[in-house]
Design a protein around this motif. Structure first.
Motif, PDB file in Angstrom:
ATOM      1  N   ALA A   1       0.831  -1.210   0.000  1.00 13.04           N
ATOM      2  CA  ALA A   1       0.000   0.000   0.000  1.00 13.04           C
ATOM      3  C   ALA A   1       0.860   1.253   0.000  1.00 13.04           C
ATOM      4  O   ALA A   1       0.526   2.255  -0.646  1.00 13.04           O
ATOM      5  CB  ALA A   1      -0.927  -0.012   1.207  1.00 13.04           C
ATOM      6  N   ARG A   2       1.978   1.201   0.712  1.00 10.50           N
ATOM      7  CA  ARG A   2       2.874   2.359   0.772  1.00 10.50           C
ATOM      8  C   ARG A   2       3.408   2.719  -0.611  1.00 10.50           C
ATOM      9  O   ARG A   2       3.700   3.887  -0.894  1.00 10.50           O
ATOM     10  CB  ARG A   2       4.027   2.050   1.731  1.00 10.50           C
TER      11      ARG A   2
ATOM     12  N   GLY B   1       1.595   2.336  -3.239  1.00 10.68           N
ATOM     13  CA  GLY B   1       0.429   2.624  -4.065  1.00 10.68           C
ATOM     14  C   GLY B   1      -0.001   1.469  -4.919  1.00 10.68           C
ATOM     15  O   GLY B   1      -0.577   1.664  -6.002  1.00 10.68           O
TER      16      GLY B   1
ATOM     17  N   ALA C   1      -7.340   1.503  -1.932  1.00 11.39           N
ATOM     18  CA  ALA C   1      -7.359   2.207  -0.644  1.00 11.39           C
ATOM     19  C   ALA C   1      -5.967   2.277  -0.026  1.00 11.39           C
ATOM     20  O   ALA C   1      -5.809   2.192   1.195  1.00 11.39           O
ATOM     21  CB  ALA C   1      -8.333   1.532   0.322  1.00 11.39           C
ATOM     22  N   SER C   2      -4.961   2.455  -0.866  1.00  9.35           N
ATOM     23  CA  SER C   2      -3.571   2.490  -0.386  1.00  9.35           C
ATOM     24  C   SER C   2      -3.339   3.593   0.629  1.00  9.35           C
ATOM     25  O   SER C   2      -2.551   3.437   1.567  1.00  9.35           O
ATOM     26  CB  SER C   2      -2.613   2.664  -1.568  1.00  9.35           C
ATOM     27  N   SER C   3      -4.024   4.721   0.470  1.00  9.90           N
ATOM     28  CA  SER C   3      -3.807   5.837   1.389  1.00  9.90           C
ATOM     29  C   SER C   3      -4.224   5.480   2.813  1.00  9.90           C
ATOM     30  O   SER C   3      -3.644   5.988   3.782  1.00  9.90           O
ATOM     31  CB  SER C   3      -4.594   7.065   0.919  1.00  9.90           C
ATOM     32  N   VAL C   4      -5.225   4.607   2.950  1.00  6.62           N
ATOM     33  CA  VAL C   4      -5.674   4.160   4.272  1.00  6.62           C
ATOM     34  C   VAL C   4      -4.791   3.042   4.793  1.00  6.62           C
ATOM     35  O   VAL C   4      -4.347   3.049   5.956  1.00  6.62           O
ATOM     36  CB  VAL C   4      -7.145   3.692   4.224  1.00  6.62           C
TER      37      VAL C   4
ATOM     38  N   SER D   1      -1.785   2.343   4.158  1.00  6.22           N
ATOM     39  CA  SER D   1      -0.379   2.683   4.369  1.00  6.22           C
ATOM     40  C   SER D   1      -0.147   3.576   5.581  1.00  6.22           C
ATOM     41  O   SER D   1       0.991   3.929   5.887  1.00  6.22           O
ATOM     42  CB  SER D   1       0.188   3.374   3.127  1.00  6.22           C
ATOM     43  N   LYS D   2      -1.226   3.920   6.282  1.00  5.35           N
ATOM     44  CA  LYS D   2      -1.080   4.789   7.449  1.00  5.35           C
ATOM     45  C   LYS D   2      -0.558   4.008   8.655  1.00  5.35           C
ATOM     46  O   LYS D   2      -0.973   2.879   8.896  1.00  5.35           O
ATOM     47  CB  LYS D   2      -2.423   5.440   7.800  1.00  5.35           C
TER      48      LYS D   2
END
Length: 505
Positions: free
Chosen positions: A340-341, A343, A347-350, A352-353
């Motif tokens: 996810a980090r 991309g 929903a990578s933005s979620v 990768s948090k």
């Protein structure tokens, strides 16, 4: 370049790959070892799968154990060399994309994350094999604890779901809590393995020469074929030793620690597991009454131990199941975070948090837990289908491994690793295979390719033992085709950030 470690330490080292240090770097050598050892979890897997190997090839199935170990150790050596040079979370995905590019790397991560979800579910469901034998009160649904019964299958889902809620919570709380619990659990498992081996050897009914007895020859024509099938037991057990690489960004001096613990986790597991198998064969009351094939190690333990010692060992097995599930889920969450980090996931933005207080990627941990519980639901409808899914996920793991070792071999033939001597943060040389790199890598590729064929071969005894669903016999090749097709449809079209071609490769 003669050194790869930045003067600013591990955090600065990670920055060379284009990443910011977000996860909390607090794991030491034993915690790193525990991650790999608890993923393999011989006390869990051999308890589950001993009957599979013995049922097909009799006592001599033991020899599949060292054969698989040697093959997997060739893979582990390749992983160790990569872990020293790419100490990044999401190890299989990161190593593959740096050796072969975005497409191959993404599919390596895709295969691995699906396999880890099913594997965590399979580990969690093992509680049903243990807890009702510890106390009948754990059989909440119905009164038949057998996994193949409707009540046993439903109760297995209940126990497994409760365990997955617990492990998900631990993963969300933070890596320090995960590490402490995992370390305690692994210590208990090692003590349990030693105790089980000791019990077996002190209650031996026959000598170690039993491993040369072909005994049961299964239903296949010719013993060699039956022996090859029995090797699936060892193949199912000896995976996940690369988990130390998944926690690289949370490990102190991972360039030195991770390569060592990858090799050590597999070696210790192989030694302990081999002694358990030999000990069980020596101590079993009978090799011919059929119970060893159907009941496995619990049959041997119950025959030589009376309560409370037998119960205490079963509790130890339950602890091993717990830390095994925790380790697999942790590795899967780090892999999902890593992809996810870059991309590479929806929903990578979620996903990768990272929680600043706990230093944990909470969203991947929760999502993995939910998906694992969803997979468990399959067992209620048909335990044979769940068993088939578990078998298929091992094939996916071996395919993911091949997507690392094959590109690595291609790069080796072009001169990888490039440059002069390389050192870790302490100024010590990185692990390297040197002149043995090419032959070891070739052996890893050949072994992995043969094992994928062996695992995926359409055998009714493995994929459709009840005979109710003939199509399940072809579950191996059909599932691989389906996973690849879905992977093609889900493959992200945008470029990954950062690009490994220009940063840290």
């Amino acid at each position: 370049m003669t050194t790869v470690a930045s003067k600013t330490g591990d955090d600065g080292d990670l920055a060379e790959f284009g990443y910011e240090q977000q996860l909390h770097r607090s794991l030491g050598k034993f915690a790193s070892f525990a991650a790999g050892f608890s993923f393999v979890s011989i006390l869990t897997t051999i308890f589950q799968l001993f009957g599979l190997g013995f049922g097909f090839a009799g006592p001599a199935f033991f020899w599949t154990w060292p054969v698989v170990f040697v093959g997997q150790f060739m893979v582990a050596l390749c992983f160790a060399e990569l872990a020293a040079r790419y100490p990044i979370s999401g190890a299989i995905y990161q190593w593959s994309r740096r050796m072969a590019g975005e497409v191959i790397g993404w599919f390596a991560g895709w295969f691995m994350i699906l396999a880890q979800i099913v594997t965590a579910s399979a580990a969690a469901i093992a509680l049903q094999v243990v807890l009702p034998n510890v106390w009948s009160g754990f059989q909440v649904i119905g009164d038949d604890p057998a996994l193949t019964s409707s009540s046993g299958a439903a109760n297995a889902v209940l126990l497994g779901s409760v365990l997955l809620v617990i492990t998900t919570t631990i993963n969300c709380v933070g890596v320090n809590w995960m590490s402490r619990i995992n370390n305690i659990g692994v210590t208990c498992e090692i003590v349990g393995v030693i105790a089980v081996i000791g019990m077996f050897l002190t209650h031996a009914e026959r000598g170690p020469q039993v491993v040369f007895d072909t005994g049961v020859q299964g239903t296949q024509p010719g013993y060699i074929w039956a022996w090859i099938v029995s090797g699936l037991m060892a193949a199912y057990v000896m995976v996940g030793f690369g988990s130390a690489g998944e926690l690289a960004e949370e490990t102190r001096n991972p360039r030195r620690v991770a390569p060592r613990t990858i090799r050590l986790a597999l070696s210790v597991s192989a030694l302990g597991g081999g002694l358990m198998i030999v000990g069980a064969l020596m101590a079993a009351p009978s090799l011919t009454d059929g119970r060893l094939a159907t009941e496995g190690l619990p049959y041997v333990l119950n025959s030589i131990l009376s309560s409370p010692w037998g119960t205490l060992l079963l509790i130890d097995v339950a602890i091993a199941v717990t830390v095994c599930t925790l380790a697999i889920q942790t590795a899967a969450s780090r892999l999902m975070f890593s992809m996810a980090r870059d991309g590479r996931l929806p929903a990578s933005s979620v996903l990768s948090k990272v929680n600043s207080r706990t230093g944990t990627p909470i969203a991947p941990s929760v999502l993995i837990g939910v998906l694992c519980i969803a997979v468990l639901g399959v067992n209620v409808g048909n335990s044979a289908i769940f068993t088939t899914l578990s078998s298929v996920c091992i094939i996916l793991i071996y395919l993911a491994y091949l997507l690392v070792t094959v590109p690595l071999l291609v790069r080796r033939l072009k001169g990888w690793p490039h440059g002069g001597p390389q050192f870790d943060a302490e100024g010590k040389p990185l692990f390297t295979l040197g002149i043995w790199g090419v032959p070891v890598n070739i052996a890893a590729v050949v072994y992995g390719s043969l094992m994928v064929v062996n695992l995926a071969w359409p055998r009714a005894e493995i994929f459709n033992p009840t005979g109710e669903y003939p199509v399940l016999q072809w579950a191996g090749p059909l599932s691989i085709a389906a996973v690849v097709l879905v992977g093609v449809l889900c493959y992200p079209r945008g470029k990954a950030v950062p690009n490994p071609v220009t940063i840290g490769a």
